[in-house]
Design an enzyme around this catalytic site. Structure first.
Site, mmCIF file in Angstrom:
data_model
loop_
_atom_site.group_PDB
_atom_site.id
_atom_site.type_symbol
_atom_site.label_atom_id
_atom_site.label_comp_id
_atom_site.label_asym_id
_atom_site.label_seq_id
_atom_site.Cartn_x
_atom_site.Cartn_y
_atom_site.Cartn_z
ATOM 1 N N TYR A 249 0.962 -1.154 0.003
ATOM 2 C CA TYR A 249 0.023 -0.048 0.061
ATOM 3 C C TYR A 249 0.867 1.207 0.066
ATOM 4 C CZ TYR A 249 -4.012 -2.820 0.433
ATOM 5 O OH TYR A 249 -4.974 -4.054 0.246
ATOM 6 N N ARG B 289 1.500 2.017 -3.466
ATOM 7 C CA ARG B 289 0.147 2.630 -4.100
ATOM 8 C C ARG B 289 -0.138 4.141 -3.759
ATOM 9 N NH1 ARG B 289 -4.288 -1.848 -3.254
ATOM 10 N NH2 ARG B 289 -5.432 -0.343 -4.787
ATOM 11 N N GLN C 105 -15.614 1.776 -5.484
ATOM 12 C CA GLN C 105 -14.817 0.598 -4.686
ATOM 13 C C GLN C 105 -13.354 1.096 -4.849
ATOM 14 O OE1 GLN C 105 -16.456 -3.169 -6.841
ATOM 15 N NE2 GLN C 105 -16.973 -1.866 -8.027
ATOM 16 N N ASN C 106 -13.061 2.158 -5.476
ATOM 17 C CA ASN C 106 -11.632 2.649 -5.574
ATOM 18 C C ASN C 106 -11.154 3.267 -4.187
ATOM 19 O OD1 ASN C 106 -12.012 1.766 -7.965
ATOM 20 N ND2 ASN C 106 -12.477 3.886 -8.762
ATOM 21 N N ASP D 50 -8.540 5.288 -4.196
ATOM 22 C CA ASP D 50 -7.800 6.499 -4.506
ATOM 23 C C ASP D 50 -8.997 7.748 -4.024
ATOM 24 O OD1 ASP D 50 -8.839 5.870 -7.572
ATOM 25 O OD2 ASP D 50 -9.583 7.579 -6.807
ATOM 26 N N HIS E 230 -14.592 0.332 -0.233
ATOM 27 C CA HIS E 230 -13.421 -0.566 0.131
ATOM 28 C C HIS E 230 -12.490 0.195 1.004
ATOM 29 C CE1 HIS E 230 -14.730 -3.412 -3.279
ATOM 30 N NE2 HIS E 230 -15.550 -3.260 -2.131
ATOM 31 N N GLY F 249 -16.450 1.385 -15.062
ATOM 32 C CA GLY F 249 -15.091 0.770 -14.901
ATOM 33 C C GLY F 249 -15.206 -0.102 -13.917
ATOM 34 N N THR F 250 -15.967 -1.022 -13.687
ATOM 35 C CA THR F 250 -15.695 -2.228 -12.790
ATOM 36 C C THR F 250 -16.289 -3.518 -13.401
ATOM 37 O OG1 THR F 250 -16.713 -3.104 -10.788
ATOM 38 C CG2 THR F 250 -18.189 -1.606 -12.177
ATOM 39 N N SER F 251 -15.405 -4.587 -13.100
ATOM 40 C CA SER F 251 -15.676 -5.682 -13.685
ATOM 41 C C SER F 251 -16.979 -6.685 -13.077
ATOM 42 C CB SER F 251 -14.665 -6.786 -13.401
ATOM 43 O OG SER F 251 -14.407 -7.054 -12.270
#
Ligand code: APR
Length: 230
Positions: free
Chosen positions: A53, A56, A86-87, A89, A104, A169-171
């Site tokens: 982390y 990142r 979910q990011n 950042d 998250h 932008g999420t799977s």
């Protein structure tokens, strides 16, 4: 139409230079997820988790929001907008969005491992020996695999009140986030902006789904323009 809920994943930050998780060359490619993003990994090798982390966090301080983030701010001119991301950042914050729920956690926060309510703004490395006033090691304020997602109830409530939902932008693989669209009972429109859209079970049941198979910087401004011109 008054309220728009936006569900974002790693793809919204990809064009800012932050790797996604499951694309080719993605973050998980170089790592065993459970080694660096789980309580077991933390117990086994805390230093490896802290370093994962720290790398990142250092990168996050070098990158900037992109046109996808900024287009979502434009939406606030006409709609009440909640971003459920979910990011970890802070690019939605830096772009200027005013209501953001981090499912998250947040990379720029650290918390006590003894009392989870002790949380600090933390933009530098977290190192072994960085402790809270109770003397316990600080950890990233991030939800690891196998841990509870405390904000999911609030996110579900928000989604239930949405007149429109934009997924970016999420799977659509990681639950409970990937199941949120099931709560969008009121939504007249659901947009999904992703160059490789992954229609999971919940999306397959969504009424009036519009898939925009483009990148965030190309697709989000188009969706925002359509909504603002309504
Ligand atoms: N614009 C929009 N979407 C993009 C772009 C782009 N430029 N580039 C890639 N994508 C899409 C991919 O097609 C994919 O659908 O972003 C998505 C990224 O998927 P993942 O890497 O699985 O990321 P995400 O869905 O956010 O992962 C969810 O999994 O590992 C955990 O906690 C982690 O929050 C993360 C969660």
């Amino acid at each position: 139409m008054k309220k728009i809920v936006v569900l974002t994943g790693a793809g919204v930050s990809a064009e800012s230079g932050i790797k996604t998780f499951r694309d080719a060359g993605g973050l998980w490619e170089g790592h065993d997820i459970m080694e660096v993003a789980s309580p077991e990994g933390w117990r086994k090798n805390m230093e490896a988790v802290l370093e994962f982390y720290n790398q990142r966090r250092r990168q996050l301080l070098e990158v900037k929001p992109n046109a996808g983030h900024y287009a979502l701010v434009e939406l606030e001119k006409k709609f009440e907008v909640s971003i459920i991301t979910q990011n970890i950042d802070d690019l939605h914050e830096r772009a200027g969005s005013s209501r953001i729920i981090h499912l998250h956690g947040e990379l720029l926060k650290a918390r006590s491992t003894k009392d989870p309510s002790i949380i600090y703004e933390w933009a530098k490395d977290i190192n072994p020996g960085d402790t809270c006033p109770l003397g316990s090691q600080l950890r990233p304020h991030i939800v690891w695999f196998g841990e509870a997602v405390p904000m999911i109830e609030m996110a579900a409530m928000e989604t239930m009140t949405a007149d429109a939902v934009i997924i970016i932008g999420t799977s659509m693989q990681v639950y409970p986030a990937a199941g949120l669209v099931d709560f969008a009972e009121k939504a007249k429109r659901i947009f999904y902006v992703d160059p490789k859209p992954a229609i999971n079970y919940e999306l397959s049941r969504a009424a009036s789904l519009s898939v925009v198979a483009e990148s965030a910087t190309a697709g989000v401004p188009k969706v925002v323009k359509e909504l603002l011109e309504q």
